[in-house]
Design an enzyme around this catalytic site. Sequence first.
Site, mmCIF file in Angstrom:
data_model
loop_
_atom_site.group_PDB
_atom_site.id
_atom_site.type_symbol
_atom_site.label_atom_id
_atom_site.label_comp_id
_atom_site.label_asym_id
_atom_site.label_seq_id
_atom_site.Cartn_x
_atom_site.Cartn_y
_atom_site.Cartn_z
ATOM 1 N N CYS A 10 43.819 37.170 39.598
ATOM 2 C CA CYS A 10 43.406 36.948 38.213
ATOM 3 C C CYS A 10 42.225 37.855 37.893
ATOM 4 O O CYS A 10 41.178 37.756 38.533
ATOM 5 C CB CYS A 10 43.015 35.484 38.004
ATOM 6 S SG CYS A 10 42.358 35.145 36.352
ATOM 7 N N CYS A 13 39.128 35.797 36.623
ATOM 8 C CA CYS A 13 38.358 35.134 37.689
ATOM 9 C C CYS A 13 37.823 36.134 38.699
ATOM 10 O O CYS A 13 36.956 35.803 39.502
ATOM 11 C CB CYS A 13 39.235 34.122 38.430
ATOM 12 S SG CYS A 13 39.878 32.797 37.402
ATOM 13 N N CYS A 83 46.446 54.680 48.219
ATOM 14 C CA CYS A 83 46.654 55.833 49.106
ATOM 15 C C CYS A 83 45.323 56.366 49.626
ATOM 16 O O CYS A 83 45.252 56.911 50.735
ATOM 17 C CB CYS A 83 47.426 56.933 48.392
ATOM 18 S SG CYS A 83 46.672 57.484 46.843
ATOM 19 N N HIS A 401 47.054 61.861 44.327
ATOM 20 C CA HIS A 401 47.555 61.131 45.496
ATOM 21 C C HIS A 401 46.885 61.669 46.756
ATOM 22 O O HIS A 401 46.617 62.865 46.870
ATOM 23 C CB HIS A 401 49.079 61.319 45.580
ATOM 24 C CG HIS A 401 49.725 60.579 46.703
ATOM 25 N ND1 HIS A 401 49.650 59.213 46.838
ATOM 26 C CD2 HIS A 401 50.467 61.024 47.763
ATOM 27 C CE1 HIS A 401 50.323 58.841 47.924
ATOM 28 N NE2 HIS A 401 50.809 59.915 48.502
#
Length: 450
Positions: A10, A13, A83, A401
């Site tokens: 969440c 939260c 990654c 990446h």
Amino acid sequence: MDCSSYSTYCYRCDDFVVNDTKLGLVQKVREHLQNLENSTFTADRHRKRKLLENSSLNTKLLKVNGSTTGICATGLRNLGNTCFMNAILQSLSNIEQFCCYFKELPAVELRNGKTAGRRTYHTRSQGDNNVSLVEEFRKTLCALWQGSQTAFSPESLFYVVWKIMPNFRGYQQQDAHEFMRYLLDHLHLELQGGFNGVSRSAILQENSALSGSNKCCMKGIYKTNSLETEGKENGASTVVTAIFGGILQNEVNCLICGTESRKFDPFLDLSLDIPSQFRNKRSKNQENGPVCSLRDCLRSFTDLEELDETELYMCHKCKKKQKSTKKFWIQKLPKVLCLHLKRFHWTAYLRNKVDTYVEFPLRGLDMKCYLLEPENSGPESCLYDLAAVVVHHGSGVGSGHYTAYATHEGRWFHFNDSTVTLTDEDTVVKAKAYILFYVERQAKAGSDKL
């Protein structure tokens, strides 16, 4: 939702939650994902069988002396732009002395008997005291070289990272070098005070009882060094500082009165600028001018530099800020030399990437000429061989990446998240390195120096 553990996060939260909606919609999503996973099991099994049948250099099998041997390396699942973490973990797992230490640590059980064997969902009520970075790091390293062809999911480690390193919460792309620094710093701090109720002395006692065949990895880890009194909170050396720790001497000279100031700074890695004259050269085979080499970057780091107006030195003799020069010397080399190439630079509005190709040696990196007292070092003590390389693919730090190349038992592997392939030295040297891990040479063997 994590599609591997089915834990639900969440954002409001800022934590994993276990409660469901009145209609049980979260559980329905879990069951749907489980059904999808089960339905694709047969297809995955056929795919893996086909992969095994097509053995070649870039598959899970390798021909050695006429016989077929399997790749023992295991990939890491991408949990959502993780990654950056996977590339660092795979690199560290191939630094034998460092990896061996953690794998030989005693296991620490974080769950009680009531929850053992069950799938658990992390909640805020568990608290930060129940997590151990050292323990989850140990488990991950143990899983990476067990020969499994199924990628390992580092979700438990990632959860601990979220707990103790708030900067890395969420699923956006992060900087691999920044993560490595945070990881090493937190491992060091946790090892200083013991982890999860296991004291450092107990860890040392456990390791001293290991079999003789494993003691080679432990030898000299906790040998006292000068880093114990340089810049660390409690002053205690750990495996992190013993392997990655080196010492720089920073010399500053006032250009007005000639006063010299010296300071010793510990380091775990060196961040090197790519010299400006090479910034536009993007490939090794580009015709325009000479190729940038790692030596050029090291020379730029250690050369005498005149500080600009924004970095005026406070001269204690002149009693005011003056123009000055600065120079770095390496006073003590580490066992593992980590070199970070500064490929990301801030402009007025964004962070640009320097995509210059930097030539680096696979073996025989000679660091003697950068030492403060080279005459006190042995002929082999300044030579380093490459162990791993982290590469960033793409144009920006917040995108792209990360992958890694690493050598293990004489063979080079390419780690691309869950995919691990065998590769060769020619491919490795063409990579546009972001982070380089060099291991101090122990055996006497002739090779070309950088």
